[in-house]
Design an enzyme around this catalytic site. Structure first.
Site, PDB file in Angstrom:
ATOM      1  N   GLU A  36     -15.135  15.360   1.311  1.00 57.81           N
ATOM      2  CA  GLU A  36     -14.407  15.781   2.502  1.00 57.81           C
ATOM      3  C   GLU A  36     -15.191  15.238   3.694  1.00 57.81           C
ATOM      4  O   GLU A  36     -16.414  15.077   3.623  1.00 57.81           O
ATOM      5  CB  GLU A  36     -14.335  17.297   2.579  1.00 57.81           C
ATOM      6  CG  GLU A  36     -13.415  17.886   1.537  1.00 57.81           C
ATOM      7  CD  GLU A  36     -13.137  19.362   1.794  1.00 57.81           C
ATOM      8  OE1 GLU A  36     -11.958  19.709   1.880  1.00 57.81           O
ATOM      9  OE2 GLU A  36     -14.079  20.150   1.897  1.00 57.81           O
ATOM     10  N   ALA A  37     -14.478  15.002   4.804  1.00 51.56           N
ATOM     11  CA  ALA A  37     -15.140  14.458   5.990  1.00 51.56           C
ATOM     12  C   ALA A  37     -16.307  15.343   6.424  1.00 51.56           C
ATOM     13  O   ALA A  37     -17.313  14.862   6.942  1.00 51.56           O
ATOM     14  CB  ALA A  37     -14.134  14.325   7.121  1.00 51.56           C
ATOM     15  N   ASP A  49     -25.545  22.904   5.039  1.00 51.42           N
ATOM     16  CA  ASP A  49     -24.928  24.133   5.535  1.00 51.42           C
ATOM     17  C   ASP A  49     -25.594  25.356   4.883  1.00 51.42           C
ATOM     18  O   ASP A  49     -26.573  25.219   4.155  1.00 51.42           O
ATOM     19  CB  ASP A  49     -23.405  24.112   5.339  1.00 51.42           C
ATOM     20  CG  ASP A  49     -23.006  24.279   3.892  1.00 51.42           C
ATOM     21  OD1 ASP A  49     -23.831  23.987   3.002  1.00 51.42           O
ATOM     22  OD2 ASP A  49     -21.869  24.717   3.628  1.00 51.42           O
ATOM     23  N   SER A  89     -21.304  30.599   3.267  1.00 56.42           N
ATOM     24  CA  SER A  89     -21.517  29.203   3.586  1.00 56.42           C
ATOM     25  C   SER A  89     -21.955  28.976   5.034  1.00 56.42           C
ATOM     26  O   SER A  89     -22.967  29.512   5.477  1.00 56.42           O
ATOM     27  CB  SER A  89     -20.231  28.456   3.247  1.00 56.42           C
ATOM     28  OG  SER A  89     -20.368  27.092   3.464  1.00 56.42           O
ATOM     29  N   ARG A 137      -1.745  21.651   9.778  1.00 52.98           N
ATOM     30  CA  ARG A 137      -1.644  22.451   8.549  1.00 52.98           C
ATOM     31  C   ARG A 137      -2.272  23.825   8.797  1.00 52.98           C
ATOM     32  O   ARG A 137      -3.157  23.955   9.653  1.00 52.98           O
ATOM     33  CB  ARG A 137      -2.352  21.758   7.374  1.00 52.98           C
ATOM     34  CG  ARG A 137      -3.803  21.442   7.630  1.00 52.98           C
ATOM     35  CD  ARG A 137      -4.482  20.892   6.398  1.00 52.98           C
ATOM     36  NE  ARG A 137      -4.919  21.950   5.496  1.00 52.98           N
ATOM     37  CZ  ARG A 137      -6.038  22.651   5.646  1.00 52.98           C
ATOM     38  NH1 ARG A 137      -6.849  22.436   6.657  1.00 52.98           N
ATOM     39  NH2 ARG A 137      -6.358  23.591   4.775  1.00 52.98           N
ATOM     40  N   PRO A 138      -1.800  24.826   8.041  1.00 46.58           N
ATOM     41  CA  PRO A 138      -2.426  26.140   8.190  1.00 46.58           C
ATOM     42  C   PRO A 138      -3.790  26.111   7.507  1.00 46.58           C
ATOM     43  O   PRO A 138      -3.915  25.566   6.411  1.00 46.58           O
ATOM     44  CB  PRO A 138      -1.467  27.086   7.466  1.00 46.58           C
ATOM     45  CG  PRO A 138      -0.692  26.237   6.519  1.00 46.58           C
ATOM     46  CD  PRO A 138      -0.703  24.838   7.047  1.00 46.58           C
ATOM     47  N   SER A 139      -4.822  26.663   8.148  1.00 43.43           N
ATOM     48  CA  SER A 139      -6.148  26.722   7.525  1.00 43.43           C
ATOM     49  C   SER A 139      -6.110  27.642   6.319  1.00 43.43           C
ATOM     50  O   SER A 139      -5.356  28.616   6.287  1.00 43.43           O
ATOM     51  CB  SER A 139      -7.153  27.251   8.543  1.00 43.43           C
ATOM     52  OG  SER A 139      -8.275  27.765   7.879  1.00 43.43           O
ATOM     53  N   ASP A 199     -25.079  27.345   2.461  1.00 45.06           N
ATOM     54  CA  ASP A 199     -25.272  27.515   1.016  1.00 45.06           C
ATOM     55  C   ASP A 199     -25.575  26.170   0.351  1.00 45.06           C
ATOM     56  O   ASP A 199     -25.531  26.050  -0.873  1.00 45.06           O
ATOM     57  CB  ASP A 199     -24.068  28.208   0.361  1.00 45.06           C
ATOM     58  CG  ASP A 199     -22.787  27.432   0.515  1.00 45.06           C
ATOM     59  OD1 ASP A 199     -22.680  26.587   1.433  1.00 45.06           O
ATOM     60  OD2 ASP A 199     -21.863  27.650  -0.297  1.00 45.06           O
TER      61      ASP A 199
HETATM   62  C1  LIG Z   1     -10.913  20.756   8.358  1.00 45.77           C
HETATM   63  C2  LIG Z   1     -11.948  21.377   7.510  1.00 45.77           C
HETATM   64  O1  LIG Z   1     -13.133  21.058   7.666  1.00 45.77           O
HETATM   65  N1  LIG Z   1     -11.550  22.276   6.595  1.00 45.77           N
HETATM   66  C3  LIG Z   1     -12.480  22.959   5.717  1.00 45.77           C
HETATM   67  C4  LIG Z   1     -12.144  24.434   5.640  1.00 45.77           C
HETATM   68  O2  LIG Z   1     -10.844  24.551   5.113  1.00 45.77           O
HETATM   69  P1  LIG Z   1      -9.563  25.029   5.933  1.00 45.77           P
HETATM   70  O3  LIG Z   1      -8.523  25.279   4.856  1.00 45.77           O
HETATM   71  O4  LIG Z   1      -9.248  23.898   6.835  1.00 45.77           O
HETATM   72  O5  LIG Z   1      -9.955  26.254   6.708  1.00 45.77           O
HETATM   73  O6  LIG Z   1     -13.051  25.085   4.753  1.00 45.77           O
HETATM   74  C5  LIG Z   1     -12.955  24.620   3.406  1.00 45.77           C
HETATM   75  C6  LIG Z   1     -13.889  25.461   2.552  1.00 45.77           C
HETATM   76  O7  LIG Z   1     -15.206  25.379   2.972  1.00 45.77           O
HETATM   77  C7  LIG Z   1     -13.290  23.133   3.345  1.00 45.77           C
HETATM   78  O8  LIG Z   1     -13.101  22.695   2.031  1.00 45.77           O
HETATM   79  C8  LIG Z   1     -12.389  22.361   4.334  1.00 45.77           C
HETATM   80  O9  LIG Z   1     -12.776  21.026   4.403  1.00 45.77           O
HETATM   81 MG   LIG Z   2     -20.895  25.512   2.043  1.00 53.19          MG
END
Ligand SMILES: CC(=O)N[C@H]1[C@@H](OP(=O)(O)O)O[C@H](CO)[C@@H](O)[C@@H]1O
Ligand SMILES: [Mg+2]
Length: 552
Positions: free
Chosen positions: A378-379, A283, A68, A506-508, A285
């Site tokens: 999503e934002a 982005d 991505s 939150r944890p990513s 992909d």
């Molecule tokens: C704050 C943020 O942009 N988080 C992204 C990111 O997730 P995290 O779980 O926050 O790493 O990658 C995801 C997959 O692409 C997307 O769905 C999500 O919106």
């Molecule tokens: Mg993507």
């Protein structure tokens, strides 16, 4: 299962795709992501898993090879379920297990899964459709997935370079016996462009709307694929393309693309800086899109996923009301990252119910399915709209039934064309762009009219490195932190000092970090709140490396 197939599985595993690295992989929000060089064995094993999933579901399964928006040397893989959804959660754990077992245990793991799900039809020649992005490592990794599929006697179908949403679309076309469309690239473009031209008619510019958009392809598949679309669209929409890997020499996602623009609020390189010109970026992909423009002072104004969602929801709600089918419900789904001003605008001005769910498309998609018309974004610009079969059937009936007022029948017809324009299977930058352009055209708006709907609250996103990010657990769609003990109280107390303050951690799911989000009345306040919360996380959740800097 016959022993001979196992021998093939092993021969390949040991000789061609041995697991050389110790690194533990986790099937996260978007599948596996890593440096491409770590992924040979993972790809092979996902080929195996896809065959088992296809046999279990008795349906076609998809595998997409992409990282991505991540840098070019990275790559990744995710499995697409029969209805175009992300892999079911209980199988994510199996995917993780498959990726991590030592070669000698691979057979046992396959057997365990077959037993657990009672997969009896191991002879079925199931199809696995495979797509990849433009990364240099992708052809080689595709071969590994195909070998995995072949090792368990499945049938790999290689679609070559396609966008992630195209692959989701092919899977759904195949599993609906082509009712959703033709499972070819040509079928995909034809479906979208026919609907676009039908809705737009011959009037290409309208009021303040002009039929030209500057398009940043992020030097990836989104640039490659829009070329076909451009031809089919002709004059109805002029797409000026930039960051096209073939014309330019730019690197994938480097200083350009939707993630760069959204994360850094920075105008991408490679796109001409024309004041007030409507621009968009996809982005790597092409499953995300954001819009933006430069004002006369060269400041960038971003119109992100929240803006896109409100634009679409408002327009669909208006048409839904016009159909006269009063029982059809509409709802909008966001995550905690949605700007508070957008949530307020949707709830209080558009009067559309908003649901907040955990981060990750599968959660948004799932919630959206609970409405007849479910809009989710999503934002960061990933999202789409899903329509219930009930709504589609009711509208089709009404179009044909002459006893209903003509306005109602026309509204139904229009919505049905809009449905054809939308890739319901997953967020799709190309389809979203056509939908946004359709709505701006119908509203006769330029990009500043769209922006004027509401004013974003200033916000700040930060990352904190900690020893183990899983010590942070959350509830209430990730808005409340449950552990470590006391952290939420500290956040509450910091937030209470700010005008319009809001913050959560939150944890990513895709990176080894804890994410901190904060918003407040002014940018300085949002920055300060984010930094203070980040500092608390650092102190209370085992921060590593340099501590976050808190402005005085
Ligand atoms: C704050 C943020 O942009 N988080 C992204 C990111 O997730 P995290 O779980 O926050 O790493 O990658 C995801 C997959 O692409 C997307 O769905 C999500 O919106
Ligand atoms: Mg993507």
């Amino acid at each position: 299962m016959a022993n001979s197939s196992y021998r093939t599985v092993y021969a390949f595993a040991r000789e061609m795709y041995p697991k050389r690295i110790k690194l533990e992989m986790q099937y996260g929000t978007a599948g596996f992501r890593s440096k491409a060089s770590n992924l040979d064995h993972v790809m092979y094993r996902m080929g195996l898993l896809a065959v088992l999933r296809a046999r279990y579901k008795k349906a076609v399964i998809g595998v997409m090879i992409t990282a991505s928006h991540n840098p070019e040397p990275d790559n990744g893989v995710k499995v697409v379920d029969p209805q175009g959804e992300m892999l079911e959660q209980s199988w994510e754990a199996w995917a993780t297990k498959f990726a991590n077992v030592v070669d000698e245990k691979l057979e046992d793991t396959i057997n365990e899964l077959i037993k657990e799900f009672d997969i009896g039809n191991m002879g079925d020649r199931v199809e696995v459709v495979i797509g990849r992005d433009t990364r240099p490592s992708s052809p080689h990794l595709t071969k590994a997935v195909m070998d995995g599929v072949l090792a368990l006697a499945g049938k790999p179908i290689d679609y070559g370079i396609v966008t992630t949403p195209q692959l989701h679309y092919f899977v759904v076309c195949k599993n609906t016996n082509r009712r959703y469309g033709q499972p070819t690239e040509e079928g995909y473009y034809r479906k979208l462009t026919n609907a676009f031209k039908k809705i737009r008619g011959n009037n290409y510019t309208c009021g303040k709307y002009t039929n030209k958009v500057l398009y940043d392809g992020a030097n990836g598949v989104g640039a490659k694929k829009v070329k076909y679309l451009k031809e089919a669209l002709g004059e109805s929409l002029i797409i000026d393309m930039y960051n096209d890997e073939i014309i330019g020499s730019g690197k994938l996602n480097y200083l350009c693309g939707a993630d760069h623009v959204k994360t850094h609020q920075d105008f991408p390189v490679g796109v001409p800086r024309i004041p007030n010109a409507r621009c968009c970026s996809v982005d790597g992909d092409a499953d995300r899109i954001v819009y933006y423009y430069l004002d006369d002072k060269e400041n960038i104004h971003l119109l992100d996923g929240d803006r896109i969602a409100t634009l679409i929801a408002d327009y669909l709600r208006e048409h839904l009301t016009a159909t006269g089918i009063s029982e059809l419900t509409i709802g909008l789904v966001q995550t905690a990252y949605a700007n508070g001003a957008s949530t307020e605008y949707i709830t209080n001005h558009l009067n559309i119910p908003v649901a907040c769910v955990s981060t990750g498309i599968k959660h948004l998609h799932h919630q959206a399915l609970t409405y007849d018309v479910g809009v989710y974004f999503e934002a960061n610009g990933h999202g789409t709209v899903v329509f219930s079969n009930y709504a589609k059937d009711r509208m089709k009936d009404r179009v044909k039934n002459e006893s209903f007022p003509i306005q109602q029948r026309e509204a139904c017809e229009k919505l049905l064309s809009l449905i054809d324009l939308i890739n319901e299977t997953v967020g799709d930058a190309i389809s979203d762009m056509l939908l946004i352009e359709t709505i701006l055209h119908a509203r006769e708006w330029d990009i500043t009219d769209w922006e004027a709907c509401y004013k974003d609250l200033p916000n700040r996103l930060m990352k904190v490195s900690v020893k183990d990010r899983n010590v942070i657990t959350t509830t209430d769609a990730e808005r409340i932190c449950q552990t470590p003990d006391g952290l939420q109280d500290e956040i509450d107390s910091l937030v209470s000092r700010y005008n319009k303050g809001r913050s959560f951690v939150r944890p990513s799911g895709t990176e080894d970090v804890v994410r901190v989000y904060a918003e407040a009345k002014s940018q300085e306040e949002a920055n300060k709140l984010a930094a203070e919360v980040a500092m608390k996380v650092y102190e209370m959740a085992g921060g590593v490396g340099t501590a976050p800097e808190v402005p005085a």
